[in-house]
Motif scaffolding. Structure first.
Motif, PDB file in Angstrom:
ATOM      1  N   ILE A 314      -1.632  -7.558  -7.294  1.00 12.98           N
ATOM      2  CA  ILE A 314      -2.256  -6.238  -7.192  1.00 12.98           C
ATOM      3  C   ILE A 314      -2.309  -5.568  -8.566  1.00 12.98           C
ATOM      4  O   ILE A 314      -3.298  -4.921  -8.930  1.00 12.98           O
ATOM      5  CB  ILE A 314      -1.496  -5.373  -6.177  1.00 12.98           C
ATOM      6  CG1 ILE A 314      -1.520  -6.038  -4.788  1.00 12.98           C
ATOM      7  CG2 ILE A 314      -2.091  -3.985  -6.103  1.00 12.98           C
ATOM      8  CD1 ILE A 314      -0.654  -5.346  -3.760  1.00 12.98           C
ATOM      9  N   LEU A 329      -9.580  -7.218  -3.176  1.00  7.56           N
ATOM     10  CA  LEU A 329      -8.169  -7.511  -2.902  1.00  7.56           C
ATOM     11  C   LEU A 329      -7.993  -7.826  -1.421  1.00  7.56           C
ATOM     12  O   LEU A 329      -8.337  -7.009  -0.548  1.00  7.56           O
ATOM     13  CB  LEU A 329      -7.313  -6.313  -3.298  1.00  7.56           C
ATOM     14  CG  LEU A 329      -5.823  -6.414  -2.992  1.00  7.56           C
ATOM     15  CD1 LEU A 329      -5.176  -7.528  -3.797  1.00  7.56           C
ATOM     16  CD2 LEU A 329      -5.121  -5.087  -3.247  1.00  7.56           C
ATOM     17  N   LEU A 345      -0.177  -0.699  -4.514  1.00 10.40           N
ATOM     18  CA  LEU A 345      -1.371  -0.400  -3.732  1.00 10.40           C
ATOM     19  C   LEU A 345      -1.841   1.031  -3.959  1.00 10.40           C
ATOM     20  O   LEU A 345      -3.053   1.306  -3.990  1.00 10.40           O
ATOM     21  CB  LEU A 345      -1.083  -0.622  -2.244  1.00 10.40           C
ATOM     22  CG  LEU A 345      -1.210  -2.060  -1.737  1.00 10.40           C
ATOM     23  CD1 LEU A 345      -0.842  -2.125  -0.258  1.00 10.40           C
ATOM     24  CD2 LEU A 345      -2.608  -2.599  -1.955  1.00 10.40           C
ATOM     25  N   TYR A 348      -3.710   0.928  -7.156  1.00  6.59           N
ATOM     26  CA  TYR A 348      -4.960   0.178  -7.021  1.00  6.59           C
ATOM     27  C   TYR A 348      -6.018   0.975  -6.264  1.00  6.59           C
ATOM     28  O   TYR A 348      -7.227   0.848  -6.540  1.00  6.59           O
ATOM     29  CB  TYR A 348      -4.685  -1.148  -6.307  1.00  6.59           C
ATOM     30  CG  TYR A 348      -5.924  -1.978  -6.077  1.00  6.59           C
ATOM     31  CD1 TYR A 348      -6.463  -2.761  -7.099  1.00  6.59           C
ATOM     32  CD2 TYR A 348      -6.570  -1.977  -4.838  1.00  6.59           C
ATOM     33  CE1 TYR A 348      -7.599  -3.527  -6.890  1.00  6.59           C
ATOM     34  CE2 TYR A 348      -7.706  -2.735  -4.629  1.00  6.59           C
ATOM     35  CZ  TYR A 348      -8.221  -3.499  -5.650  1.00  6.59           C
ATOM     36  OH  TYR A 348      -9.346  -4.260  -5.452  1.00  6.59           O
ATOM     37  N   SER A 349      -5.597   1.807  -5.328  1.00  5.57           N
ATOM     38  CA  SER A 349      -6.557   2.586  -4.537  1.00  5.57           C
ATOM     39  C   SER A 349      -7.281   3.622  -5.375  1.00  5.57           C
ATOM     40  O   SER A 349      -8.307   4.156  -4.937  1.00  5.57           O
ATOM     41  CB  SER A 349      -5.837   3.272  -3.373  1.00  5.57           C
ATOM     42  OG  SER A 349      -4.853   4.192  -3.866  1.00  5.57           O
ATOM     43  N   GLN A 355     -10.540  -3.319  -1.038  1.00  5.24           N
ATOM     44  CA  GLN A 355      -9.426  -3.937  -0.339  1.00  5.24           C
ATOM     45  C   GLN A 355      -9.867  -4.300   1.066  1.00  5.24           C
ATOM     46  O   GLN A 355     -10.429  -3.483   1.789  1.00  5.24           O
ATOM     47  CB  GLN A 355      -8.220  -2.989  -0.278  1.00  5.24           C
ATOM     48  CG  GLN A 355      -7.029  -3.591   0.455  1.00  5.24           C
ATOM     49  CD  GLN A 355      -5.855  -2.626   0.566  1.00  5.24           C
ATOM     50  OE1 GLN A 355      -5.887  -1.527   0.001  1.00  5.24           O
ATOM     51  NE2 GLN A 355      -4.822  -3.019   1.292  1.00  5.24           N
TER      52      GLN A 355
END
Length: 471
Positions: A314, A329, A345, A348-349, A355
């Motif tokens: 990630i 992802l 996460l 990453y968002s 995702q």
């Protein structure tokens, strides 16, 4: 009219082939369309001949440097001239430049056009004192113009310019053998022949860029020793030996680094940056990621699990998305995930990456790169679960190259066939012989290696990711 310009000093530009000539006008022939210069200079050097004649077809540009009084009076009567100037032709913005356009092949007489000075009044140019000094005032000549300044053309160096330089004779005075003998460490010319005969035996004739280095002591290629060997040795491009270690020793090394402050979050960030840099190089680097290529952005699929290896993937996907890579992802909706996975996460968002939680949402067409982070060192039973097998089947059928990050050591082949394998810190024994192994530097200090019994000397040199070859 041909006699009006006699005695004037002119500069004739005959183009790059013939050059520029300067001299005093001795004759102008309208019938043959020729002009002759007396005591000419060619490109600043005095010509060996007393007079040179030019055809109108060879003249590209003609400038008057010094103009006789009769020529000025004639020009004033015709209304085509302005104030005469005695300044050199180099001051184009303020001298009275006299130009001659490229003549045609017709038999028309030579026409001379003069252009008035252009530029602001406060610019540098010929002052009134300079005009008085040269005897020129209000466009006319007050007296005979003085000849060219001898300092401009060398004066007493004309005799030396007529003699050609003897290159062969000068080169014969250079004793190359004596100079090479001094460079080789001997100053005795008597044993020069002996030195040349033994030079090839003791010293190489030429050196490459990596050979011309003073070596103080022999190179030790095995600079890393481990208390427990993993069963396989690798070597770097420079020949340094990097042994593999079992997972138990690798785990103790990471735990010792955490005790000294190299936390899991710092390790994830370092691995994410290094793996992102490696992935960008595999995708084409600057040849692929350019502002002019926005319509062909590479697509990368990151397959992750609910463990520390998934958190590393990630982190890598976040850095790739920051570099304008299309990242997808894959992470199933697990009920329980490690804290590091949740924090990665959340970061990453905030990127442009996507995702998905189902294999059906992954692309059906081949992508540019697949990063495999499904394996876990602690739990080998994940490979038996349906989501893992579905992800492995999709990766093998997509026909995209696979980069496996920090895979678990196993004697059996990996479920996903990887083209590249990235190890962390020290390599684990990889079961895939066809996979190219790379090593990532995560910043573990040398004293931490010594704490777990590893004698360590960094093999990375100037890089953070290096390739490893089977020894």
């Amino acid at each position: 009219m041909s006699t009006d310009w006699l005695g004037s000093v002119v500069s004739i530009n005959c183009g790059p082939a013939l050059g520029v000539y300067q001299g005093e006008v001795s004759s102008v022939e309208h019938g043959s369309q020729t002009i002759s210069l007396r005591l000419p200079y060619h490109n600043g050097i005095k010509c060996p001949v007393p007079e040179v004649t030019f055809s109108a077809m060879d003249i590209k540009e003609l400038k008057f440097l010094d103009i006789q009084s009769s020529a000025t009076k004639h020009s004033s009567g015709q209304g085509a001239a302005t104030e005469a100037s005695s300044t050199p032709s180099g001051h184009h913005g303020h001298s009275n430049r006299v130009s001659h356009p490229a003549p045609s092949h017709s038999a028309a007489p030579i026409s001379i056009l003069r252009r008035a000075p252009i530029g602001p009044s406060n610019s540098r140019g010929p002052t009134q004192a300079a005009l008085k000094k040269n005897g020129v005032r209000n466009g006319g000549a007050a007296g005979p113009l003085r000849p060219k300044d001898d300092d401009c053309f060398g004066g007493g160096t004309d005799e030396d310019l007529d003699k050609d330089f003897d290159f062969e004779g000068n080169l014969a005075l250079f004793d190359k053998a004596a100079v090479f003998s001094k460079m080789g460490g001997t100053n005795n010319h008597s044993n020069r022949a002996q030195h040349q005969s033994t030079q090839g035996e003791h010293n190489p004739v030429s050196y490459r860029h990596d050979q011309n280095i003073l070596k103080g002591k022999p190179i030790i290629y095995r600079q890393i020793t481990v208390p427990q060997h993993g069963g396989k040795d690798y070597c770097t491009d420079a020949g340094l030996v990097v042994p593999s270690v079992p997972y138990e020793l690798h785990k103790r090394l990471l735990a010792a680094s955490e005790r000294w402050g190299l936390s899991v979050e710092r390790r994830l960030e370092t691995i994410g940056v290094c793996s992102c840099q490696m992935a960008l190089s595999l995708l084409g680097g600057p040849n692929r990621l350019t502002p002019k290529n926005v319509h062909q952005r590479p697509t990368v699929v990151v397959l992750c699990g609910p463990h520390i290896q998934g958190a590393q993937g990630i982190s890598s996907g976040r850095h790739l998305a920051n570099h304008e890579v299309e990242v997808i992802l894959f992470l199933p909706n697990f009920l329980k995930m490690q804290e590091s996975v949740t924090s990665e996460l959340n970061l990453y968002s905030r990127t442009s990456g996507k995702q998905v939680a189902s294999i059906k949402d992954l692309p059906t067409s081949p992508v540019d790169l697949v990063i495999n982070c499904l394996d876990c060192h602690e739990n080998r039973l994940l490979r038996e679960q349906s989501w893992y097998q579905s992800a492995a089947e999709w990766a093998n059928q997509n026909r995209a190259p696979v980069l496996s990050m920090d895979p678990s050591s196993s004697e059996q082949p990996q479920p996903i066939q990887a083209k590249w394998t990235l190890c962390v810190g020290l390599p684990l024994p990889v079961a895939e012989p066809e996979s190219r192994v790379y090593l990532c530097d995560i910043g573990i200090p040398k004293q931490v290696f010594r704490e777990v019994g590893i004698s360590y000397h960094s093999p990375f040199g100037c890089k953070f990711v290096i390739p490893l070859h089977s020894a």
